[in-house]
Design an enzyme around this catalytic site. Structure first.
Site, PDB file in Angstrom:
ATOM      1  N   TYR A  56       0.082  -1.243   0.342  1.00  0.00           N
ATOM      2  CA  TYR A  56       0.038   0.479  -0.284  1.00  0.00           C
ATOM      3  C   TYR A  56       0.681   1.315  -0.310  1.00  0.00           C
ATOM      4  O   TYR A  56       1.028   1.665   1.247  1.00  0.00           O
ATOM      5  CB  TYR A  56      -0.953  -0.249   1.121  1.00  0.00           C
ATOM      6  CG  TYR A  56      -1.855  -1.374   1.448  1.00  0.00           C
ATOM      7  CD1 TYR A  56      -2.151  -1.826  -0.246  1.00  0.00           C
ATOM      8  CD2 TYR A  56      -2.633  -1.053   2.635  1.00  0.00           C
ATOM      9  CE1 TYR A  56      -2.878  -2.819   0.114  1.00  0.00           C
ATOM     10  CE2 TYR A  56      -3.130  -2.244   2.558  1.00  0.00           C
ATOM     11  CZ  TYR A  56      -3.560  -3.174   1.619  1.00  0.00           C
ATOM     12  OH  TYR A  56      -4.911  -4.515   1.331  1.00  0.00           O
ATOM     13  N   TYR A 200     -12.372  -7.828   3.785  1.00  0.00           N
ATOM     14  CA  TYR A 200     -12.020  -6.702   2.631  1.00  0.00           C
ATOM     15  C   TYR A 200     -12.801  -5.818   1.892  1.00  0.00           C
ATOM     16  O   TYR A 200     -13.749  -7.302   1.331  1.00  0.00           O
ATOM     17  CB  TYR A 200     -10.495  -6.746   2.457  1.00  0.00           C
ATOM     18  CG  TYR A 200     -10.532  -7.776   1.335  1.00  0.00           C
ATOM     19  CD1 TYR A 200     -10.478  -6.221  -0.046  1.00  0.00           C
ATOM     20  CD2 TYR A 200      -9.777  -8.590   1.186  1.00  0.00           C
ATOM     21  CE1 TYR A 200     -10.130  -7.430  -0.964  1.00  0.00           C
ATOM     22  CE2 TYR A 200      -8.908  -9.547  -0.140  1.00  0.00           C
ATOM     23  CZ  TYR A 200      -8.974  -8.499  -0.913  1.00  0.00           C
ATOM     24  OH  TYR A 200      -9.188  -9.679  -2.146  1.00  0.00           O
ATOM     25  N   SER A 202     -15.699  -4.555   1.849  1.00  0.00           N
ATOM     26  CA  SER A 202     -17.090  -4.567   2.946  1.00  0.00           C
ATOM     27  C   SER A 202     -18.397  -3.570   2.065  1.00  0.00           C
ATOM     28  O   SER A 202     -19.439  -3.911   1.899  1.00  0.00           O
ATOM     29  CB  SER A 202     -17.274  -4.473   4.451  1.00  0.00           C
ATOM     30  OG  SER A 202     -15.537  -4.794   4.908  1.00  0.00           O
ATOM     31  N   ARG A 224     -10.213   4.055  -8.920  1.00  0.00           N
ATOM     32  CA  ARG A 224     -11.397   3.798 -10.157  1.00  0.00           C
ATOM     33  C   ARG A 224     -11.458   3.672 -11.195  1.00  0.00           C
ATOM     34  O   ARG A 224     -12.665   3.503 -11.842  1.00  0.00           O
ATOM     35  CB  ARG A 224     -12.518   3.803  -8.733  1.00  0.00           C
ATOM     36  CG  ARG A 224     -12.226   2.948  -7.212  1.00  0.00           C
ATOM     37  CD  ARG A 224     -13.109   3.530  -6.153  1.00  0.00           C
ATOM     38  NE  ARG A 224     -12.707   4.803  -5.574  1.00  0.00           N
ATOM     39  CZ  ARG A 224     -13.476   5.049  -4.835  1.00  0.00           C
ATOM     40  NH1 ARG A 224     -13.653   5.043  -4.083  1.00  0.00           N
ATOM     41  NH2 ARG A 224     -12.655   6.751  -4.462  1.00  0.00           N
ATOM     42  N   GLY A 286     -12.567   0.667   5.269  1.00  0.00           N
ATOM     43  CA  GLY A 286     -11.345   2.033   5.084  1.00  0.00           C
ATOM     44  C   GLY A 286     -11.697   3.201   5.842  1.00  0.00           C
ATOM     45  O   GLY A 286     -13.297   3.573   5.576  1.00  0.00           O
ATOM     46  N   ARG A 288     -11.616   7.054   6.392  1.00  0.00           N
ATOM     47  CA  ARG A 288     -10.553   8.442   6.051  1.00  0.00           C
ATOM     48  C   ARG A 288     -10.286   9.680   7.399  1.00  0.00           C
ATOM     49  O   ARG A 288      -9.706  10.299   7.234  1.00  0.00           O
ATOM     50  CB  ARG A 288     -11.375   9.429   5.051  1.00  0.00           C
ATOM     51  CG  ARG A 288     -11.010   8.999   3.549  1.00  0.00           C
ATOM     52  CD  ARG A 288     -11.129   9.303   2.306  1.00  0.00           C
ATOM     53  NE  ARG A 288     -11.760   8.853   1.331  1.00  0.00           N
ATOM     54  CZ  ARG A 288     -10.886   9.286   0.132  1.00  0.00           C
ATOM     55  NH1 ARG A 288     -10.598  10.656   0.176  1.00  0.00           N
ATOM     56  NH2 ARG A 288     -11.009   8.247  -1.335  1.00  0.00           N
TER      57      ARG A 288
END
Length: 333
Positions: A56, A200, A202, A224, A286, A288
């Site tokens: 990552y 992962y 989700s 994306r 995830g 933020r």
């Protein structure tokens, strides 16, 4: 916070885990200071599992997480991964013994710790014998640099091959309303073997936040924008590919009505669904911001009725969206 057994490790893991792919880059701009506040708030709310990887951002995620955790490292279950992202290797993968030993040392430096709780092989390196890799990670455990080890994105027969060398303590796989293919054989095997299961994606990489529209465009620094075209990795075609994205958005709009029946947000519904499967130890998401953390923990403390689970499935059928995509997660080379 709801906690669950982490396979046979003896650890108790929060049902919701904190995924740190985003802070490593590839999801657009993220405010580092706000990420650190989100990590602290997550711990305050009982989230004790934090997942990162060498791949990552070439260590950027590990370093950001270490900085955010500070002296709270001892309060969490720290998971990192190795084995992908090496531009000089075929398919960018390498799980050789030399790589294992070099990568654990680099991850420990990045994470500012002398031991990780779980060390995972991120993707299978099929050019290196699994026996070589598993014996190497066993040595990492013996050296006190990891407590438990496991695999991510391996086929069932590949997990079985690893298990013949050394027990797989933990496994990690994609699992969300749009991608349920693991329920066919990986989940049953892990349940039988009592392998701790991390899932992962989700929120389907943002799709299940409900924030996307048909006019949504992703920036050049957001993966994306590639519309599911990720080379050998086949995880995302049925989510963001041009033939799938519009139908998926229609599904999302109808799922919001199911969430409203409970007075919940769509992410809360999606996360609750993900942890409803009893094989799941922790579902990663995830985060933020502090607000996202606080919304996510709203998935705890309630359940989805059987009729509503059936209604969710009917939405996918009605829009012709196959939640069990054909094929494996990668091209298999």
């Amino acid at each position: 916070m709801e906690v669950r057994p982490f396979g046979r490790t003896g650890l108790q893991v929060s049902a919701i885990g904190f995924g740190c792919w985003e802070i490593g880059g590839g999801y657009g701009q993220i405010e580092v200071a706000e990420f650190a506040r989100a990590v602290g708030r997550a711990i305050d709310l009982g989230i004790n599992c934090f997942d990162t990887a060498e791949g990552y951002g070439f260590g950027a995620s590990e370093r950001a997480l270490a900085q955010a955790l500070g002296n709270r490292r001892r309060d969490v279950i720290l998971v990192t991964k190795f084995g992908i992202g090496y531009k000089d290797k075929p398919n960018m993968r390498d799980a050789s013994r030399a790589r294992v030993m070099a990568s654990i040392e680099q991850s420990l430096r990045n994470l500012a710790t002398d031991c990780v709780d779980v060390y995972l092989i991120h993707w299978p390196d099929r050019r290196t014998p699994f026996e070589e890799t598993m014996r190497a990670v066993e040595d990492v455990v013996r050296q006190g640099k990891a407590r438990y080890v496991g695999v991510s994105n391996f086929k069932r027969e590949e997990i079985e091959a690893c298990m013949r060398v050394r027990r797989v303590d933990v496994a990690q796989y994609g699992w969300n309303l749009f991608d349920r293919r693991m329920e066919k054989d990986v989940f049953p095997y892990c349940r039988e073997q009592r392998i701790g299961m991390m899932t992962y994606g989700s929120l389907a990489y943002g799709l299940l936040t409900g924030a996307f529209r048909s006019t949504t465009t992703f920036g050049a620094d957001d993966w994306r924008a590639r519309a599911g075209n990720m080379g050998s990795i086949k995880l995302f075609e049925t989510l963001f590919g041009p033939d799938h994205f519009p139908r998926n958005l229609r599904v999302v709009e109808e799922l919001k009505a199911i969430a409203a029946r409970y007075g919940r947000s769509l992410p809360q519904l999606a996360l609750r669904w993900a942890i409803t499967n009893p094989v799941v130890s922790t579902a990663l998401v995830g985060c933020r911001t502090v607000a996202e953390v606080e919304d996510n923990v709203g998935a705890i403390g309630w359940s989805i009725a059987e009729q509503d689970l059936a209604d969710i499935d009917a939405i996918f059928v009605r829009h012709g969206v196959n939640a069990v995509p054909e094929g494996w997660l990668d091209a298999g080379d």
